[in-house]
Write an enzyme that holds these catalytic residues in place. Structure first.
Site, PDB file in Angstrom:
ATOM      1  N   HIS A 472      64.470  67.332  37.420  1.00 60.94           N
ATOM      2  CA  HIS A 472      63.881  67.754  38.683  1.00 60.94           C
ATOM      3  C   HIS A 472      62.664  66.944  39.121  1.00 60.94           C
ATOM      4  O   HIS A 472      62.323  66.924  40.309  1.00 60.94           O
ATOM      5  CB  HIS A 472      63.487  69.234  38.582  1.00 60.94           C
ATOM      6  CG  HIS A 472      63.546  69.965  39.892  1.00 60.94           C
ATOM      7  ND1 HIS A 472      63.190  69.387  41.083  1.00 60.94           N
ATOM      8  CD2 HIS A 472      63.906  71.227  40.195  1.00 60.94           C
ATOM      9  CE1 HIS A 472      63.333  70.264  42.057  1.00 60.94           C
ATOM     10  NE2 HIS A 472      63.778  71.383  41.551  1.00 60.94           N
ATOM     11  N   TYR A 588      59.908  83.505  46.390  1.00 58.23           N
ATOM     12  CA  TYR A 588      59.801  82.066  46.627  1.00 58.23           C
ATOM     13  C   TYR A 588      61.093  81.588  47.296  1.00 58.23           C
ATOM     14  O   TYR A 588      62.176  81.774  46.759  1.00 58.23           O
ATOM     15  CB  TYR A 588      59.617  81.355  45.282  1.00 58.23           C
ATOM     16  CG  TYR A 588      59.436  79.855  45.337  1.00 58.23           C
ATOM     17  CD1 TYR A 588      58.219  79.280  45.008  1.00 58.23           C
ATOM     18  CD2 TYR A 588      60.486  78.994  45.662  1.00 58.23           C
ATOM     19  CE1 TYR A 588      58.046  77.903  45.016  1.00 58.23           C
ATOM     20  CE2 TYR A 588      60.327  77.624  45.689  1.00 58.23           C
ATOM     21  CZ  TYR A 588      59.102  77.081  45.359  1.00 58.23           C
ATOM     22  OH  TYR A 588      58.931  75.720  45.374  1.00 58.23           O
ATOM     23  N   THR A 601      58.562  69.626  48.980  1.00 59.94           N
ATOM     24  CA  THR A 601      58.881  71.019  49.311  1.00 59.94           C
ATOM     25  C   THR A 601      57.624  71.815  49.604  1.00 59.94           C
ATOM     26  O   THR A 601      56.506  71.408  49.283  1.00 59.94           O
ATOM     27  CB  THR A 601      59.624  71.704  48.141  1.00 59.94           C
ATOM     28  OG1 THR A 601      58.782  71.698  46.988  1.00 59.94           O
ATOM     29  CG2 THR A 601      60.941  71.010  47.846  1.00 59.94           C
TER      30      THR A 601
END
Length: 776
Positions: A472, A588, A601
């Protein structure tokens, strides 16, 4: 071995008769072709860099500019207003050129300066235009005259035929929100989650921070925003990802699934051959910048920076923090099968291996009976567990000799491939259970058959099913999703298979076989590997998944309700969570900030006062449907507003995170920031976007749809929910949680999501906004 002989291009031996030279012409040919390919790549990079550097103009526009100025010169007109003559006077080559040559050179110099000035002007205007976000707040389907004029100007200054990175210099910087706005939005977001007393206490902390320490931290953050390309992204990558010491597996890495209903071929080696070839075609397009930048409304560019490290990238463990190692090129992939590692070369005779040739390489690996070396089988478990033991083992046992060479081949590979020994996918008679097992397999496998540090691992199962496990830190899921859409579409619709399920085409029989990697792992290292494997196994056993396809209705029917599909789903998740736990929680939702340069993001805090009022009304039997529908509209509008704020740089959490980082650099403690960053996200959600609809023909091939992807739960007592909206009638959900939690159950939450979706739609049917027959 053949590859070992060909690796030696030049040998000599000394004997009484003299020196005997031995040359390998095959090896020299390979070296020559490799060098030629490298120079071609460098030339393409220089050319692309120039074309991108002058965008939105083009090299041909420079020639047009020079020609136009020269024509006017010969027409006795002077558009430079005397500047060409001034340039001519100061040219240092006046002694070597004729008067006519001086005229041409000075005119070309002026034309080039004017051309560059026009480029900078167009870029500046485009950057200012892209700072406008009023279009996002307008009602869907209704565009103001201001927005129409703005959109026309954007199309004029955006140029034509952009390359992947053409707009990077024109994208605006991510703005730093005001401290007052962020604090106020934060307090508003926590109001429905706290008691009156707790809210008063947190309000006191927030106001004290706003008036004392906050302005000082804000000043430093503004300075960074002036100096750095993006004031968030580098710190986000370092402190959220690379400084994390916990396992990547389950906690950070995510997965993406194959087609839901279709497996193009049941032959494992053939599927791997086509997919690897498709991915290498994508890498070629990426290197040559032929991939079109993602655009909103067809003309608003998004940042492409995250694509740069897709291939040839690995995460390297360190004791204080990891680093990302990215190479310009790689000519091989690393393959894992049945406990063994192999190196597969991607090129032969200066060309990319064809699908049938790649299939032969993988088939050779599948048929290799060689057993794993001591410590080799579970070696990938080091990348699955805690980072510090892996960092110490790497620096102790993999710094020299055979181990260093083999590890270097893995870390320098274009990407990692696992030829899995199991079969996965949608299977009868229990399709639900099979999808859950499929998700778990992609996320963690056997805990020792994925290299979790690589930018991504392509997993191909024994029955031909496939998927991706992605690291990630280097990029977010839509970037890997873009690659995966291209790969599976190219595999199924362009490359295809023959009648027997093999890759099409012929194979050169002279291509060397894969090279098996060699290891000398001492017993002390084996103990470290075993301990990491035990930790990873415990983590994998504690994660539960429930994957289900929601077919009752989809985006088409939701749009008839005149509401955003994402808002509809998010409110359904709020209702489902309350029914599941009888409480609200901090939620979230990932939103992108790629309208700004190097944006990644931002968080949308989907649990709001408005959404809680709607959920309470749904749970209250005394409330009528008109009131519930009205509250739904208000909550959906609030969610849309929060999403727009997040996309335009006015979110809450990245700003507070960066203020916290500044406070740590200054050695200052903030009770407010410390408390904010310790709050648990009990519900973490994300939508997987479909970005390349043109690659898929859902009308003629409705079964060729991806199942989307998912991730592990963020909190030990919470849920992770990923969803993908496919076409007009299908939504796939991926729900995860911890088995050890007494509060969560993925299957139970899945049932609550189904019921919540249906109950909300029923409101619109009862009020006759949509026919009662729709959604049945």
């Amino acid at each position: 071995m053949a590859e070992a002989h060909q690796a030696v291009a030049f040998q000599f031996t000394v004997s009484p008769e003299g020196i005997d030279f031995q040359l390998s012409h095959v090896a020299f040919k390979e070296i020559y072709l490799s060098g030629l390919r490298s120079w071609k790549k460098k030339f393409n990079q220089l050319r692309n860099g120039f074309v991108t550097g002058v965008y939105p103009a083009s090299p041909s526009s420079w020639l047009f500019m020079v020609t136009a100025i020269l024509v006017t010169q010969y027409s006795r007109l002077d558009p430079s207003m005397g500047m060409i003559e001034k340039i001519k006077e100061h040219l240092p080559v006046s002694d070597y050129l004729s008067d006519q040559g001086m005229n041409v050179l000075s005119a070309a110099t002026f034309s080039t300066g004017l051309w560059l000035a026009l480029i900078m002007t167009m870029r500046s205007i485009l950057k200012m235009l892209l700072c406008y976000h009023g279009w996002m707040y307008e009602e869907h389907g209704k565009m103001s005259n201001t927005t129409k004029i703005w959109l026309a100007l954007v199309k004029i200054f955006a140029g034509r035929k952009p390359m992947l990175y053409s707009y990077q210099a024109s994208l605006p910087r991510l703005p730093v929100p005001t401290l007052k706005d962020t604090v106020q939005r934060y307090l508003e977001s926590i109001r429905p989650l706290t008691t009156d007393e707790e809210f008063q206490r947190k309000t006191g902390l927030a106001r004290d921070f706003e008036q004392t320490l906050g302005p000082r931290l804000q000043w430093y953050l503004r300075v960074k925003s002036w100096l750095a390309t993006n004031y968030v992204s580098d710190w986000w990558e370092e402190y959220v990802y690379l400084r994390g010491r916990g396992p990547l597996m389950v906690n950070s890495n995510y997965y993406i699934m194959d087609y839901l209903y279709v497996t193009p071929t049941p032959i494992q080696a053939a599927r791997a051959g086509n997919l690897v070839y498709a991915m290498m075609l994508y890498r070629r397009k990426l290197t040559q910048e032929e991939i079109k930048p993602m655009m909103i409304h067809g003309c608003l560019p998004m940042c492409s920076a995250q694509y740069e490290r897709m291939f040839n990238t690995t995460r390297v463990p360190g004791l204080e923090g990891d680093t990302i190692k990215h190479l310009r090129d790689s000519k091989h992939i690393a393959v894992y099968h049945a406990g063994r590692f192999f190196r597969v070369s991607l090129y032969y005779n200066g060309r990319l291996l064809r699908p049938r040739e790649l299939q032969a390489q993988f088939q050779s690996i599948l048929g290799d009976p060689t057993p794993p070396l001591p410590g080799e089988e579970k070696l990938p478990a080091l990348t699955a567990a805690d980072r510090d033991p892996w960092a110490r083992a790497r620096s102790t046992y993999f710094r020299s000799g055979m181990n260093e060479q083999s590890l270097s081949l893995i870390e320098s590979a274009a990407f990692f491939v696992t030829l899995d020994t199991s079969e996965q996918g949608l299977k009868m008679p229990n399709p639900g259970h099979s999808l859950d097992a499929y998700a778990k397999s992609l996320l963690h496998g056997r805990c020792c058959d994925r290299w979790f540090d690589k930018s991504f691992t392509l997993v191909v199962y024994r029955n031909g099913k496939s998927g991706i496990n992605a690291e990630h830190s280097w990029a977010d899921a839509p970037i890997v999703g873009h690659l995966w859409e291209y790969a599976i579409a190219t595999d199924a619709f362009l490359l295809g298979y023959d009648a027997n399920g093999n890759c099409k085409g012929d194979a050169d029989p002279n291509i060397p076989p894969p090279q098996k990697l060699q290891w000398e792992i001492p017993q002390e290292c084996e103990q470290v590997i075993l301990q990491s494997f035990i930790v990873a196994q415990a983590l994998s056993r504690d994660v539960e998944f429930h994957i289900f396809t929601f077919k009752d209705f989809g985006k088409g029917l939701i749009k008839k309700c005149r509401t955003s599909p994402d808002s509809f789903i998010q409110l359904a998740l709020q209702l489902a969570h309350f029914r599941d736990k009888n409480s609200f929680c901090l939620t979230y939702e990932a939103s992108m900030t790629r309208l700004f340069r190097e944006g990644r993001t931002e968080t949308v805090r989907s649990c709001t006062i408005e959404s809680c009022n709607f959920v309470k009304a749904m749970m209250d039997p005394t409330q009528d449907d008109s009131a519930r529908l009205r509250l739904f509209r208000v909550a959906a509008e609030k969610h849309q507003k929060l999403y727009r704020q997040a996309m335009t740089g006015a979110g809450i959490d990245r700003h507070l995170f960066c203020l916290y980082v500044v406070s740590k650099y200054l050695g200052l403690d903030s009770p407010f920031l410390r408390e904010v960053l310790s709050e648990p996200w009990r519900l973490s959600t994300s939508q997987t976007p479909v970005q390349q609809l043109e690659l898929f023909d859902l009308e003629n091939h409705p079964d060729y749809i991806s199942c989307g992807g998912g991730f592990g739960p963020v909190d030990d007592n919470g849920y992770g929910v990923s969803y993908i909206i496919l076409g007009e009638e299908l939504i796939n959900f991926h729900v995860s949680c911890k088995v050890s939690s007494q509060e969560t159950d993925a299957h139970r939450f899945g049932l609550n999501i189904r019921k919540a979706m249906t109950d909300i739609l029923t409101l619109f049917q009862l009020k006759k906004i949509i026919p009662a027959s729709d959604g049945q």
